[in-house]
Enzyme design. Structure first.
Site, PDB file in Angstrom:
ATOM      1  N   GLY A 180      44.492  31.018  46.222  1.00  0.00           N
ATOM      2  CA  GLY A 180      43.447  31.332  45.257  1.00  0.00           C
ATOM      3  C   GLY A 180      42.336  32.111  45.912  1.00  0.00           C
ATOM      4  N   GLU A 181      41.129  31.929  45.424  1.00  0.00           N
ATOM      5  CA  GLU A 181      39.893  32.554  45.918  1.00  0.00           C
ATOM      6  C   GLU A 181      39.965  34.074  46.010  1.00  0.00           C
ATOM      7  OE1 GLU A 181      39.924  31.997  50.815  1.00  0.00           O
ATOM      8  OE2 GLU A 181      39.518  30.223  49.590  1.00  0.00           O
ATOM      9  N   GLY A 182      40.902  34.680  45.272  1.00  0.00           N
ATOM     10  CA  GLY A 182      41.013  36.137  45.283  1.00  0.00           C
ATOM     11  C   GLY A 182      41.780  36.691  46.462  1.00  0.00           C
TER      12      GLY A 182
END
Length: 338
Positions: free
Chosen positions: A305-307
């Site tokens: 996640g988190e880009g």
């Protein structure tokens, strides 16, 4: 910045008037590709990726100079149901890590020359536990959409949006079951590290939440309001703002794509300015991408996640444009094209 919308109805109106790609720029990009010093199609998907980018920027020979990565963070009331291997406090701790430059996405953003911004959304006030009612009121939902809208740098030429929020894979799974059907278990994975019993429990929570909220969910935005989180809503606000600015956008993993799916289900074509950065190892992401008709640029077993996956994919977009804009044509190179 003056808000372009103050109600959900006004935001919905915006979706019906989104700008479209520049067909002349697309035609010019494809024509240029046809005379570059290579056999037709030899660069595979890089060729269409470059044409896609040109069509949204309205430029025949562009470069990515100012990419932006935005990470939105929010807390979810559904964590009270024991759906995550980590406590909600980790969200704020990870935000501090982002701000200090210590997370994976910070390193990836540096590697691809991207500006990175972090926005926390009322971490001290989690959304409502959506097994008891809608996650957000309309006012809370609109405020989160506005945060995303305002976070986009108008000077950016490529955007990635990511998220941090303990419990948000449960939110994404509930969204996907609502939008695409199937059993809750088909959409639930291990998230931050659940065991089999934990995944089974998570699926039960998702099924209860979907059934409870069904009467309130008559379009994709209402699905996002009822089952999403502030960080998912902010990502959607940023996605739409990017579209209005004609900034191409790289989607991240399962949670980002679940938020994006709410947008596409509300207004068909709303994701035309996006590509899928990667296929996450989160179990249901492959199915979600198939529903969105998005073929990922990368598949590296990532599920952070988190880009992070979307940010890594910036390098692929840059490479596609370096070839498209920098290669010589047959005429320029004095090479016979047959």
């Amino acid at each position: 910045m003056v808000n372009e919308f103050n109600t959900l109805a006004e935001f919905s109106d915006l979706l019906r008037g989104l700008p479209m790609r520049d067909e002349a720029a697309l035609t010019a990009a494809r024509a240029r590709d046809g005379v570059l010093t290579k056999p037709p199609g030899a660069l595979g998907r890089l060729e269409e990726l470059a044409a896609w980018y040109c069509a949204w920027r309205g430029v025949e020979r562009p470069q990515v100079i100012s990419p932006q990565v935005i990470v939105f963070a929010g807390n979810h009331g559904v964590t009270a149901q024991g759906v995550s291997a980590f406590p909600a406090e980790v969200t704020a701790q990870m935000v501090a890590n982002f701000e200090a430059g210590g997370a994976a996405v910070n390193q990836l953003a540096k590697a691809v020359g991207a500006r990175m911004d972090v926005h926390s959304l009322s971490l001290e006030t989690p959304t409502q536990d959506f097994t008891t009612g809608p996650a957000m009121s309309e006012a809370e939902f609109v405020e989160a959409l506005q945060t995303g809208w305002q976070a986009v740098d108008p000077q950016a030429d490529l955007l990635v949006v990511g998220e941090m929020g303990i419990g948000n894979t449960t939110s994404a799974s509930a969204i996907c079951q609502t939008l695409y059907g199937g059993e809750a278990a088909e959409w639930c994975g291990r998230g931050t590290g659940l065991d089999e019993a934990g995944v089974t429990h998570k699926a039960d929570v998702v099924a209860r939440a979907v059934n409870l909220n069904k009467p309130n969910m008559n379009n994709g935005l209402e699905v996002l309001r009822c089952l999403g989180g502030r960080e998912l809503a902010a990502m959607v606000g940023a996605m739409v703002r990017a579209r209005t600015l004609r900034i191409p956008l790289v989607l991240d993993g399962f949670i980002c794509c679940a938020a994006a799916a709410c947008l596409e289900e509300t207004q068909a074509g709303a994701l035309d300015h996006t590509v899928a950065g990667h296929e996450s190892a989160e179990a249901a992401h492959k199915t979600l991408l198939a529903n969105l008709k998005k073929q990922p640029l990368l598949s590296l077993g990532m599920r952070l996640g988190e880009g992070s996956g979307g940010t890594l994919a910036i390098s692929v977009v840059k490479a596609a444009l370096a070839c498209h804009s920098g290669m010589a044509t047959f005429a320029e190179a004095g090479v016979s094209d047959g």
